[in-house]
Every structure is written in C-alpha cells, then in structure tokens.
Design a protein around this motif. Structure first.
Motif, short mmCIF file in Angstrom:
data_model
loop_
_atom_site.label_atom_id
_atom_site.label_comp_id
_atom_site.label_asym_id
_atom_site.label_seq_id
_atom_site.Cartn_x
_atom_site.Cartn_y
_atom_site.Cartn_z
N THR A 122 0.81 -1.22 0.00
CA THR A 122 0.00 0.00 0.00
C THR A 122 0.84 1.27 0.00
OG1 THR A 122 -0.16 0.18 2.42
CG2 THR A 122 -1.77 -1.23 1.30
N GLN A 123 2.05 1.20 0.54
CA GLN A 123 2.99 2.32 0.56
C GLN A 123 2.37 3.58 1.16
OE1 GLN A 123 5.10 2.69 -3.22
NE2 GLN A 123 5.11 0.47 -3.47
N THR A 124 1.80 3.42 2.36
CA THR A 124 1.16 4.54 3.05
C THR A 124 1.72 4.79 4.45
OG1 THR A 124 -0.59 3.06 3.86
CG2 THR A 124 -1.02 4.25 1.80
N VAL A 125 2.64 3.93 4.92
CA VAL A 125 3.16 4.08 6.29
C VAL A 125 3.77 5.45 6.50
CG1 VAL A 125 4.99 3.29 7.85
CG2 VAL A 125 3.50 1.62 6.74
N THR A 126 4.46 5.97 5.49
CA THR A 126 5.16 7.25 5.65
C THR A 126 4.21 8.43 5.82
OG1 THR A 126 5.29 7.40 3.23
CG2 THR A 126 7.22 6.53 4.39
N GLU A 127 2.91 8.26 5.53
CA GLU A 127 1.96 9.35 5.66
C GLU A 127 1.53 9.59 7.11
OE1 GLU A 127 -1.43 8.77 3.16
OE2 GLU A 127 -0.25 8.37 1.36
N ALA A 128 1.75 8.62 7.99
CA ALA A 128 1.19 8.65 9.34
C ALA A 128 1.51 9.93 10.13
CB ALA A 128 1.62 7.41 10.11
N PRO A 129 2.76 10.44 10.08
CA PRO A 129 3.08 11.62 10.91
C PRO A 129 2.65 12.96 10.33
CG PRO A 129 5.04 10.26 10.41
CD PRO A 129 3.96 9.87 9.46
N THR A 130 1.98 12.96 9.18
CA THR A 130 1.68 14.23 8.51
C THR A 130 0.92 15.21 9.40
OG1 THR A 130 1.66 13.18 6.32
CG2 THR A 130 0.52 15.29 6.53
N ALA A 131 -0.17 14.76 9.98
CA ALA A 131 -1.00 15.64 10.80
C ALA A 131 -0.21 16.21 11.98
CB ALA A 131 -2.24 14.90 11.29
N LYS A 132 0.57 15.36 12.63
CA LYS A 132 1.35 15.80 13.79
C LYS A 132 2.35 16.88 13.39
CE LYS A 132 4.37 14.09 17.48
NZ LYS A 132 5.05 12.91 18.05
N ILE A 133 3.02 16.68 12.27
CA ILE A 133 4.00 17.66 11.80
C ILE A 133 3.33 19.00 11.53
CG2 ILE A 133 5.54 18.25 9.89
CD1 ILE A 133 6.25 15.27 9.70
N ILE A 134 2.19 18.96 10.87
CA ILE A 134 1.48 20.20 10.53
C ILE A 134 0.97 20.90 11.79
CG2 ILE A 134 -0.61 21.10 9.42
CD1 ILE A 134 -0.13 19.09 7.16
N TYR A 135 0.36 20.16 12.70
CA TYR A 135 -0.16 20.75 13.93
C TYR A 135 0.93 21.37 14.79
CZ TYR A 135 -5.01 19.05 13.59
OH TYR A 135 -6.32 18.85 13.23
N ASN A 136 2.12 20.80 14.77
CA ASN A 136 3.19 21.24 15.67
C ASN A 136 4.07 22.35 15.11
OD1 ASN A 136 2.37 19.40 17.56
ND2 ASN A 136 3.92 17.87 17.08
N ASP A 137 3.80 22.79 13.88
CA ASP A 137 4.64 23.81 13.26
C ASP A 137 4.06 25.20 13.52
OD1 ASP A 137 5.82 25.58 11.17
OD2 ASP A 137 6.83 23.73 10.58
N LYS A 138 4.71 25.94 14.43
CA LYS A 138 4.20 27.26 14.82
C LYS A 138 4.25 28.26 13.67
CE LYS A 138 2.99 30.47 17.87
NZ LYS A 138 3.12 31.69 17.07
N LYS A 139 5.32 28.24 12.89
CA LYS A 139 5.44 29.17 11.76
C LYS A 139 4.33 28.92 10.74
CE LYS A 139 10.46 29.84 12.07
NZ LYS A 139 11.76 29.66 11.38
N LEU A 140 4.04 27.65 10.50
CA LEU A 140 2.96 27.31 9.58
C LEU A 140 1.62 27.78 10.13
CD1 LEU A 140 1.61 25.88 7.21
CD2 LEU A 140 1.86 23.71 8.43
N ALA A 141 1.40 27.59 11.42
CA ALA A 141 0.14 28.03 12.04
C ALA A 141 -0.06 29.54 11.87
CB ALA A 141 0.13 27.65 13.52
N ASP A 142 1.02 30.29 12.03
CA ASP A 142 0.93 31.75 11.88
C ASP A 142 0.55 32.13 10.45
OD1 ASP A 142 1.61 32.07 14.53
OD2 ASP A 142 3.73 32.48 14.13
N LEU A 143 1.15 31.47 9.48
CA LEU A 143 0.84 31.78 8.08
C LEU A 143 -0.60 31.41 7.75
CD1 LEU A 143 4.07 30.62 6.17
CD2 LEU A 143 3.42 32.93 6.90
#
Length: 373
Positions: A122-143
């Motif tokens: 299925t080649q989907t294991v690498t997608e698992a941390p996506t949400a965590k990375i996005i939620y934890n990025d303060k600079k991204l949240a500001d933008l």
C-alpha cells in the motif's frame, strides 16, 4: 502475448535518448505565470517544506547505477507541482495547501521507508506523521492564520477529490508524479506531449457524481494512459522491487549499527545520508549490501530463490500504479455545464488491453543480485 512482455528493464531504459529538461518550463505548463498563486511562496520557504528539497521523488534510485535517471526531482518539486495543478483547476487556497503539504512527512528515499517497514503493497506508512508535523509547526500556524485558514483544512488532502482519490482515478498527485517520473526515469515524456495532455484535462463528474480530473478527447486520454502504465510497469518490475527492498534493508542495518538514526531519516538529505554510509565503518554484511546497491548494473530474474549468501533476492507484491481516466462523453453533457465522463477502458479497446495487461503482468517470482565482495 501480454502488452508489457517485450518491455524488459534494458529495453525500457534504452528506448529514449538522453535529453535536457527545464523544470521551470514544466511548472509553467501546470500553472501559467500569470495565474501563479503568490501566497504559496511563504509556505514553500518554511523549513518543514525546504527539508523535502533533499528527498528524491524516485525512492533512492538516483543513488544506484542500475538506474539511468536523467535528473534529480525532489519531493519539494513534486509538492509544488501538485499545488500548482490543484490551484489551476480549483483556485481554492485550502485545497492547494493541502496538496503542497501532503508529503511533508516523507523520509529520505521516499517509499523505501514503506518497504523497510513491510508496507510494499500500500505504501502509506510514511503518511502517518503528517498531521502531527502540521499541527506542531508554529510558523505554519501563523501563516495559515494570516490567510484565514486552519490546520484542519490542510492536514488531509485525501478529502479533496481533485487533489487525491483512489487508483485507477486521476488526481493532481497522480497526474504530477507521473510526468517527472517519465521525464527522469526513461525520458519517455516530451515537454510538448506533457503540454498537449495537460491542456486537454478538465474537471468531469465520475460514475459516483464526484469531481475528477479527466480528458476532453479520447486520443489524448489513450496517449496519457499508455505513458502512465509504462512508467507503472517500471515500478512493478523486479529491478524496482529489489532496489527499494535492498536500500530499505541497508537503512535498517545502518540504524542497528548506530550509523544512522530514525531522526536522520527525517532531518538529513539523501546526499548527507549517502555520505554517512560512504564514510562509516560497517559490518561485513552491510558493506556488501551497500556496495551492491551503489554499483549493481543488472539483476537476475528467476523462478526460485538463490539462497546462498552470495545473493540478495526479493519476491514481493507491490502497489500497482496505473490509471483508467475519465473521458468526456458528449451524451452526458448537462444543462448546467456539468460534463460526465466514462472510463477510458469502456470506450477504447486499446486502453482496455493496456490496462488489463498491466494489471495481470507478472515478473519472475524472484529478482536476485549477486552481492559485491
């Protein structure tokens, strides 16, 4: 005879001459300069995105002599390309940014990490941390706040059917990665052909009444399908399976020998990882595997495993990447301007054969390579 039977590894990689590609020219096809979404630039410059400039789209194949890749195309390039396609067809900021960030959790060598964790199918294991990375990025949240958007709107591009959908449908992600894959892997895409295909794409309603990218004309849909399935064929040959599995085992062994860490796979570039492996003191087995990966130029196709310690062998089922796109069907044009489509295989005998032969093609049961001493 199966349509793909004559297309072995060496034939595919020798069919098209070496040529130069201009990625800026390619991006201008995906989204003309006058329509470029300037708001993207501040997101592209974020460290979390820039990390992807050192991660290759083509899953570590840039680092072995078995391949003849024309150029290095990064996951950042791919992410920008997906975003440009989504913007071109939707002009929706949330969908566009969801496309831009969809690969933000990709480790070095891309889907090799799926292989090394047992997910070749299925080649989907690498997608698992996506949400965590996005939620934890303060600079991204500001933008996002500046643009009146939230992280929830961009953490899952699967919710936007133009951005992503299930095989064999056509989406921005699938559309984008097969253009540079064909340019880099075997030189099978010409810039003029890419423009011809891309300019023929529109949004259609599929059999479930959902928006989907599709083609206006049958001839161009057939051309695209033929190209796509041939690249998909490369990705299901034993050469590709062995390369990704061997590199995955090298990564696992290097971690166990404290040469590399999981954090390295998410923070270093592929070039830096290769340099570490080049310079590290390795176990005899890891040294064999690594030298073989870097220097191999051909493999053996067998129906049985070569079991002695002189060979590395694989027998894997992998994700099949093919497309059966929609084609606009004149009898389905609605008064509101909505155009429904039919699957290409339903209206093209040529495409039906190519798709069925792709799905039923089997390489030899094993692919093996003799280990370098």
């Amino acid at each position: 005879m199966n349509y793909f039977e004559p297309y072995n590894w060496h034939k595919i990689l020798s069919l098209h001459p070496q040529k130069e590609y201009n990625i800026s020219e390619y991006f201008n096809i995906l989204c003309p300069p006058q329509d470029y979404p300037d708001f993207l630039d501040k997101y592209i410059s974020l460290p979390v995105m820039q990390r992807l400039s050192g991660v290759g789209l083509l899953c570590g194949t840039d680092w072995t002599r078995l391949y003849k890749n024309r150029f290095f195309y990064s996951r950042l390039d791919h992410s920008i390309g997906v975003a440009l396609i989504i913007w071109h067809f939707t002009h929706d900021k949330a969908q566009t940014l969801a496309g831009l960030f969809h690969d933000v959790s990709t480790p070095v060598f891309s889907h090799v990490s799926d292989f090394r964790k047992g997910d070749a199918l299925t080649q989907t294991v690498t997608e698992a941390p996506t949400a965590k990375i996005i939620y934890n990025d303060k600079k991204l949240a500001d933008l996002l706040s500046e643009d009146g958007l939230s992280a929830e709107q961009i953490i899952d591009y699967h919710i936007y059917p133009i951005a992503d959908n299930e095989i064999p449908c056509l989406s921005a992600d699938r559309l984008e990665y097969m253009f540079p894959s064909g340019m880099a892997l075997d030189g099978s895409w010409e810039i003029e052909e890419i423009k011809k295909c891309y300019d023929d794409i529109t949004i259609l309603k599929n059999e479930n009444g959902v928006d989907e990218l599709g083609f206006k004309t049958l001839e161009i849909a057939e051309l695209y399908c033929r190209h796509f399935c041939m690249i998909g064929h490369i990705l299901q040959l034993n050469e590709n399976k062995l390369t990704l599995e061997l590199l995955g085992q090298i990564m696992n062994m290097a971690e166990k020998e404290f040469i590399l860490t999981e954090n390295d796979f998410m923070s270093l570039s592929e070039k830096e990882v290769i340099e570490k492996l080049d310079n590290a003191k390795k176990s005899e087995r890891l040294e064999q595997y690594y030298k073989t990966f870097r220097t191999m130029t051909e493999i053996e196709h067998t129906e049985y495993e070569l079991t002695n310690d002189s060979y590395f062998c694989v027998s894997l089922k992998v994700k099949q990447r093919y497309i059966n796109p929609l084609v606009a069907y004149e009898n389905y044009e609605a008064a509101e301007g909505i155009i429904k489509g039919k699957r290409l295989s339903e209206i093209s005998d040529t495409a039906f054969r190519i798709i069925e032969d792709f799905k039923t093609y089997n390489d030899t049961l094993y692919g093996c390579v003799k280990l370098v001493k």
